[in-house]
Design an enzyme around this catalytic site. Structure first.
Site, PDB file in Angstrom:
ATOM      1  N   ASN A   8     -23.326  41.925  13.818  1.00  0.00           N
ATOM      2  CA  ASN A   8     -24.708  41.457  13.906  1.00  0.00           C
ATOM      3  C   ASN A   8     -25.585  42.704  13.916  1.00  0.00           C
ATOM      4  O   ASN A   8     -25.697  43.378  14.937  1.00  0.00           O
ATOM      5  CB  ASN A   8     -24.894  40.637  15.191  1.00  0.00           C
ATOM      6  CG  ASN A   8     -26.347  40.246  15.420  1.00  0.00           C
ATOM      7  OD1 ASN A   8     -27.197  40.446  14.548  1.00  0.00           O
ATOM      8  ND2 ASN A   8     -26.636  39.685  16.590  1.00  0.00           N
ATOM      9  N   TRP A   9     -26.153  42.987  12.767  1.00  0.00           N
ATOM     10  CA  TRP A   9     -26.944  44.222  12.656  1.00  0.00           C
ATOM     11  C   TRP A   9     -28.255  44.141  13.444  1.00  0.00           C
ATOM     12  O   TRP A   9     -28.918  45.157  13.640  1.00  0.00           O
ATOM     13  CB  TRP A   9     -27.262  44.520  11.184  1.00  0.00           C
ATOM     14  CG  TRP A   9     -26.092  44.937  10.337  1.00  0.00           C
ATOM     15  CD1 TRP A   9     -24.776  44.989  10.716  1.00  0.00           C
ATOM     16  CD2 TRP A   9     -26.144  45.381   8.981  1.00  0.00           C
ATOM     17  NE1 TRP A   9     -23.998  45.431   9.666  1.00  0.00           N
ATOM     18  CE2 TRP A   9     -24.815  45.678   8.587  1.00  0.00           C
ATOM     19  CE3 TRP A   9     -27.169  45.547   8.042  1.00  0.00           C
ATOM     20  CZ2 TRP A   9     -24.493  46.131   7.305  1.00  0.00           C
ATOM     21  CZ3 TRP A   9     -26.856  45.995   6.762  1.00  0.00           C
ATOM     22  CH2 TRP A   9     -25.522  46.292   6.401  1.00  0.00           C
ATOM     23  N   LYS A  10     -28.645  42.935  13.831  1.00  0.00           N
ATOM     24  CA  LYS A  10     -29.945  42.726  14.495  1.00  0.00           C
ATOM     25  C   LYS A  10     -31.060  43.313  13.614  1.00  0.00           C
ATOM     26  O   LYS A  10     -30.908  43.334  12.390  1.00  0.00           O
ATOM     27  CB  LYS A  10     -29.923  43.290  15.916  1.00  0.00           C
ATOM     28  CG  LYS A  10     -28.729  42.727  16.717  1.00  0.00           C
ATOM     29  CD  LYS A  10     -28.782  42.980  18.187  1.00  0.00           C
ATOM     30  CE  LYS A  10     -27.543  42.377  18.847  1.00  0.00           C
ATOM     31  NZ  LYS A  10     -27.552  42.500  20.321  1.00  0.00           N
ATOM     32  N   HIS A  88     -28.627  32.931  19.177  1.00  0.00           N
ATOM     33  CA  HIS A  88     -28.370  34.206  19.850  1.00  0.00           C
ATOM     34  C   HIS A  88     -29.280  34.310  21.079  1.00  0.00           C
ATOM     35  O   HIS A  88     -30.426  33.848  21.055  1.00  0.00           O
ATOM     36  CB  HIS A  88     -28.621  35.376  18.897  1.00  0.00           C
ATOM     37  CG  HIS A  88     -28.120  36.669  19.445  1.00  0.00           C
ATOM     38  ND1 HIS A  88     -28.811  37.387  20.387  1.00  0.00           N
ATOM     39  CD2 HIS A  88     -26.974  37.357  19.215  1.00  0.00           C
ATOM     40  CE1 HIS A  88     -28.111  38.464  20.707  1.00  0.00           C
ATOM     41  NE2 HIS A  88     -26.996  38.468  20.014  1.00  0.00           N
ATOM     42  N   GLU A  90     -30.981  36.612  22.222  1.00  0.00           N
ATOM     43  CA  GLU A  90     -32.268  37.268  21.983  1.00  0.00           C
ATOM     44  C   GLU A  90     -33.279  36.272  21.409  1.00  0.00           C
ATOM     45  O   GLU A  90     -34.468  36.317  21.727  1.00  0.00           O
ATOM     46  CB  GLU A  90     -32.066  38.486  21.067  1.00  0.00           C
ATOM     47  CG  GLU A  90     -31.356  39.615  21.813  1.00  0.00           C
ATOM     48  CD  GLU A  90     -30.496  40.511  20.958  1.00  0.00           C
ATOM     49  OE1 GLU A  90     -30.607  40.500  19.720  1.00  0.00           O
ATOM     50  OE2 GLU A  90     -29.671  41.253  21.554  1.00  0.00           O
ATOM     51  N   GLU A 160     -21.265  34.983  24.474  1.00  0.00           N
ATOM     52  CA  GLU A 160     -21.933  36.270  24.668  1.00  0.00           C
ATOM     53  C   GLU A 160     -22.659  36.254  26.010  1.00  0.00           C
ATOM     54  O   GLU A 160     -23.803  35.771  26.083  1.00  0.00           O
ATOM     55  CB  GLU A 160     -22.945  36.525  23.544  1.00  0.00           C
ATOM     56  CG  GLU A 160     -22.326  36.676  22.174  1.00  0.00           C
ATOM     57  CD  GLU A 160     -23.157  37.578  21.268  1.00  0.00           C
ATOM     58  OE1 GLU A 160     -22.569  38.472  20.649  1.00  0.00           O
ATOM     59  OE2 GLU A 160     -24.391  37.418  21.207  1.00  0.00           O
ATOM     60  N   GLY A 166     -25.470  44.840  24.703  1.00  0.00           N
ATOM     61  CA  GLY A 166     -26.204  46.098  24.606  1.00  0.00           C
ATOM     62  C   GLY A 166     -26.201  46.909  25.892  1.00  0.00           C
ATOM     63  O   GLY A 166     -26.917  47.892  26.012  1.00  0.00           O
ATOM     64  N   SER A 204     -20.963  44.271  24.074  1.00  0.00           N
ATOM     65  CA  SER A 204     -20.424  45.625  24.290  1.00  0.00           C
ATOM     66  C   SER A 204     -18.964  45.764  23.850  1.00  0.00           C
ATOM     67  O   SER A 204     -18.175  46.448  24.512  1.00  0.00           O
ATOM     68  CB  SER A 204     -20.608  46.055  25.752  1.00  0.00           C
ATOM     69  OG  SER A 204     -21.992  46.145  26.066  1.00  0.00           O
ATOM     70  N   GLY A 225     -22.510  43.933  18.012  1.00  0.00           N
ATOM     71  CA  GLY A 225     -23.866  44.429  17.800  1.00  0.00           C
ATOM     72  C   GLY A 225     -23.865  45.906  17.455  1.00  0.00           C
ATOM     73  O   GLY A 225     -23.557  46.304  16.332  1.00  0.00           O
ATOM     74  N   GLY A 226     -24.172  46.731  18.429  1.00  0.00           N
ATOM     75  CA  GLY A 226     -24.350  48.164  18.201  1.00  0.00           C
ATOM     76  C   GLY A 226     -23.229  48.828  17.422  1.00  0.00           C
ATOM     77  O   GLY A 226     -23.485  49.627  16.509  1.00  0.00           O
TER      78      GLY A 226
HETATM   79  P1  13P Z   1     -23.616  44.672  21.480  1.00  0.00           P
HETATM   80  O1  13P Z   1     -22.282  44.710  20.785  1.00  0.00           O
HETATM   81  O2  13P Z   1     -24.548  45.732  21.034  1.00  0.00           O
HETATM   82  O3  13P Z   1     -23.483  44.556  22.965  1.00  0.00           O
HETATM   83  O4  13P Z   1     -24.338  43.293  20.996  1.00  0.00           O
HETATM   84  C1  13P Z   1     -23.638  42.108  21.073  1.00  0.00           C
HETATM   85  C2  13P Z   1     -24.405  41.060  20.362  1.00  0.00           C
HETATM   86  O5  13P Z   1     -25.473  40.658  20.773  1.00  0.00           O
HETATM   87  C3  13P Z   1     -23.830  40.544  19.107  1.00  0.00           C
HETATM   88  O6  13P Z   1     -24.503  39.403  18.685  1.00  0.00           O
END
Ligand code: 13P
Length: 245
Positions: A8-10, A88, A90, A160, A166, A204, A225-226
């Protein structure tokens, strides 16, 4: 079942950075790899290494019409998407998406032939109040209410925990085992063919913890994510999902 590892590149990337990232990916046998990119980059990401599938990070609940700023599931399909993330945390926390809207987005995705990756998970306050399964029951229940039990077996779920996203602090093996087992039992208990539903863990996930997280029962992949923004890290996580080979 084949594990799915979805990046997930966000809201990250640029044409130049995406090209480097995509060029650094190689499909790993035995694992389904996906990249969920921002809408404007879907066209660019159609040119990607063989065996990497494409996804988006959100979708409209509506099919077409006067919905300024929205993007329909049919449009995502036309650009080669197979997956779309819905609900998600967010989007729930920052953009006011409620449980029913998440269900409607999953329905729109399924109608168009996409596979929704439906995210669920508790905040730290909810965990501290021992309300984890109460929250997840509410989130899953709304999706089942909209989709019906039969169609719900066509989704991918992602657990999640909001506090693990994050933060550099993933949930523990014991916490993930407990929640994934409970989600599997929830599906069984609500008439959803649980064996067909992949349950991803997200929060994470990094190269150094991926192997132990993928070893947890009922973890059928990851939502990353990251670490999905660095090709070497994402590749290492995908290799871990394949069993560390
Ligand atoms: P991180 O891997 O950066 O914690 O993000 C997880 C996430 O929100 C994937 O959708």
């Amino acid at each position: 079942m084949t594990r799915l590892v979805a990046g997930n590149w966000k809201m990250n990337g640029s044409l130049a950075a995406n090209r480097d990232l995509l060029d650094g990916l190689v499909s790993v046998p035995g694992v389904e790899m996906a990249v969920c990119v921002p809408y404007p980059y879907l066209a660019q990401a159609r040119q990607r290494p063989d065996g990497i599938v494409l996804g988006a990070q959100d979708v409209s609940e509506y099919a077409a019409g006067a919905y300024t700023g929205e993007v329909s599931a049919a449009m995502l399909l036309e650009f080669g998407c197979r997956y779309v993330i819905v609900g998600h945390s967010e989007r729930r926390a920052l953009f006011g998406e409620g449980d029913v809207m998440v269900g409607r987005k999953a329905l729109a995705a399924l109608h168009a032939g996409l596979v929704p990756i439906v995210c669920v998970g508790e905040t730290l306050a909810e965990r501290d109040e021992a309300r984890v399964m109460e929250v997840i029951d509410r989130q899953l229940g709304a999706v089942r209410e909209v989709l019906g039990a039969a169609a719900m077996s066509g989704v991918v779920l992602a657990y999640e925990p909001v506090w693990a996203i994050g933060s550099g602090r993933s949930a523990s093996v014991a916490q993930i085992a407990e929640v994934h087992g409970a989600i599997r039992a929830w599906l069984d208990g609500h008439g959803v063919s649980a064996g067909a539903v992949r349950i991803l863990y997200g929060g994470s996930v990094k190269p150094d913890n991926a192997l132990e997280l993928f070893d947890v029962p009922h973890v059928d992949g990851g939502l990353i994510g990251g670490a999905s923004l660095a090709a070497a890290d994402f590749m290492a996580i995908c290799r871990a999902a394949a069993g560390g080979v």
